[in-house]
Design an enzyme around this catalytic site. Sequence first.
Site, mmCIF file in Angstrom:
data_model
loop_
_atom_site.group_PDB
_atom_site.id
_atom_site.type_symbol
_atom_site.label_atom_id
_atom_site.label_comp_id
_atom_site.label_asym_id
_atom_site.label_seq_id
_atom_site.Cartn_x
_atom_site.Cartn_y
_atom_site.Cartn_z
ATOM 1 N N SER A 529 0.847 -1.188 0.000
ATOM 2 C CA SER A 529 0.000 0.000 0.000
ATOM 3 C C SER A 529 0.888 1.246 0.000
ATOM 4 O O SER A 529 1.662 1.445 -0.928
ATOM 5 C CB SER A 529 -0.948 -0.043 1.203
ATOM 6 O OG SER A 529 -1.962 0.916 1.082
ATOM 7 N N HIS A 645 -7.866 -5.281 -0.911
ATOM 8 C CA HIS A 645 -6.618 -4.627 -0.512
ATOM 9 C C HIS A 645 -5.806 -5.502 0.449
ATOM 10 O O HIS A 645 -4.575 -5.467 0.427
ATOM 11 C CB HIS A 645 -6.939 -3.284 0.143
ATOM 12 C CG HIS A 645 -5.753 -2.391 0.284
ATOM 13 N ND1 HIS A 645 -4.995 -1.979 -0.793
ATOM 14 C CD2 HIS A 645 -5.172 -1.822 1.381
ATOM 15 C CE1 HIS A 645 -4.011 -1.196 -0.374
ATOM 16 N NE2 HIS A 645 -4.099 -1.088 0.936
#
Length: 671
Positions: A529, A645
């Site tokens: 991320s 994610h």
Amino acid sequence: MTDDIAFPALETDAAAIAAFSKRHISRTEAALCDAQFETDADQFAKILEDPDNLGGIIRRGNWIFNWHRNADHPRGIWRRVKEGAAITADAPWQTVFDLDAFCEMDGDDWHWRGAATLWSDPARVVLHLSHKGSDLTRHLEWDCDAAAAVSGGFDIPPARSDANWLDENTLLFATAALPGSATRSGWQGRVVKLRRGTDLTDAPTVFEVDHDDLLGYGYTFPLRDGSRGIGFGRVRNIGDTVQRLQIGDTDHLLDAPSHTSCTHNDTHYAYVTADDGPDAPGTLVLRRIDGSDKKILFTPSERRAVQDAYAVFGRDYLFWVEEDTLTPQLRRYDLRDPAARPETLPLPIDTQSVGIGRFDAEGPSDGPMQLFTSGFLEPNQTWVFDQTGTPAAAERLTKGTTSFDATGMEVRLHMAISDDGTEVPYHIILPKDHASQMGKIPVLQYGYGGFGVSLGPYYMRLQGPAWLSRGGAYVQGYIRGGGEFGTAWHLAAKGENRKLGFADFAAIARDLVQRGYTTADQIACHGGSNGGLLCGVMLTRYPEHFGAVWATVGVYDQLRYHLFPAGAGWIDEYGDPDDPQARDWLRAYSPVHNVVAQDDRAYPPALIDTNETDDRVDPSHSRRFAALLEQAGQPVWFHSRAGGHGGGGQTTEAAREQALGYAFLRHALSL
């Protein structure tokens, strides 16, 4: 290179995306998924499915609940045991919710995201289920006693949303699904009172945030007379929340500086200051709900901070963890005593990492506290103690299993010197017999460095067998942009100063070589991320410092990140690409805008991996970055898999994801 989008088809064209992914995934798997990969994937799955490693627990009513995954339930089961029973693998667990069976029955892919407990009936909950690992959440009313969905109960289709109980027939439901209810970041901006059997479009609005805010939410909290107060939160940016409370007939707006978030009970609230207000960033402030009686409970220094800028309330006490150069200390303050001073609580064991939380889910605020201890080479342990007592006499409820033999391994804390002279701490976990391997130890360096997120020691459950046990050293860096040393450490690398955090991470790599641990070509870096962005910058700006780069679900296009819904919520952290001044500093480090040809500057091998249903960081970031690296003749591997994610929902998926990364490291570093 211009600011025009490169490889636009890899963002929007389904056929082009499928062709690109198929070609690269086939190439990557053919090169990396060898016999050792399969052995590792099997071993990692067994570790993740260890029936004796219980994980987190929490009390609901007279039951202890546990979310658990094992070989028979790779997606997971939610189970409970009567309070008072020993919390062990062979306890008389009752399965409350079987996610594997539910997905098979439902014919869809759901991931566990927790449950909201009805405070007046702990057997009644609303399950939160993510669709394919995305941020779209389904909310399903569930009867824990019957282990079944409630007939005629809530079953709200997936959307960016949040649900908490108001009473036994009503939810405080925050949603982005109604017309005009989504913020510019795509998150839930409207809170409604949703009664059982009522259509969402008919539910009255009780709270709404501005379109430019990040999101809004509603909840209840216990009062001393047994009733509940109501709270609403307006999240302006990550870590920046304004809260309004309703206690009886009185409304209270919690008066706190911007860029802070409050915690509270029914009499007091607390916050850790940021860059706005009379108190130094990182100060822990306590006030009464009406804003009066301000007290300073902690004042920061260069290496002392309140862990995670967060404190936890009980009924009559406030708890928090202070860290001095990453050494934790548990603190408590008596809210009833006007002359009280913060006290240090003795811990049950000597440990590297400490966490604190309440043991009861949505229960009364005078319940016991839960203490978490861990270390890089020390499995997680969970303890429970009375708020008025001492953790030194706490009851240990669980102890995690070991996944590798740590004998002879060693943890050291070092300081690297960044380009501007700042000391940057990092931990290095050294393998057995490291003294004989000095100068040539393979190193895996991990970092994040953004949004005030704090890294700290945690048990190397997979890194231990995958890396440490095979002679590698693991490094965790505490670079600016994170929150490890308080708010000022975070603020130092926001916006145009982001480059300082990148320089910090590169300085750690240099320091490893200077101390004689290794050479640059034996250092790999990894992050996900915002940490994926960090690794992308290491690849394009500091390639000579690394022998391999493993970047996961990263943000690589800093000029267009805000055009994807969730990305608009990061403008406060990174800067606004539509602002010409900010655009200049963003472009200066944006990985996709700084790829050069191999003939001009050689990059180390890179693995760029992403998840197909990631709606937090759009996977087109990874596809386009990999395509640019390939076009430039740089050595790149690309992989994409199912999941959001956070990755896939099954233990086998998580195991194969990790095994692929370590296979890449073996390949890239010639191990």
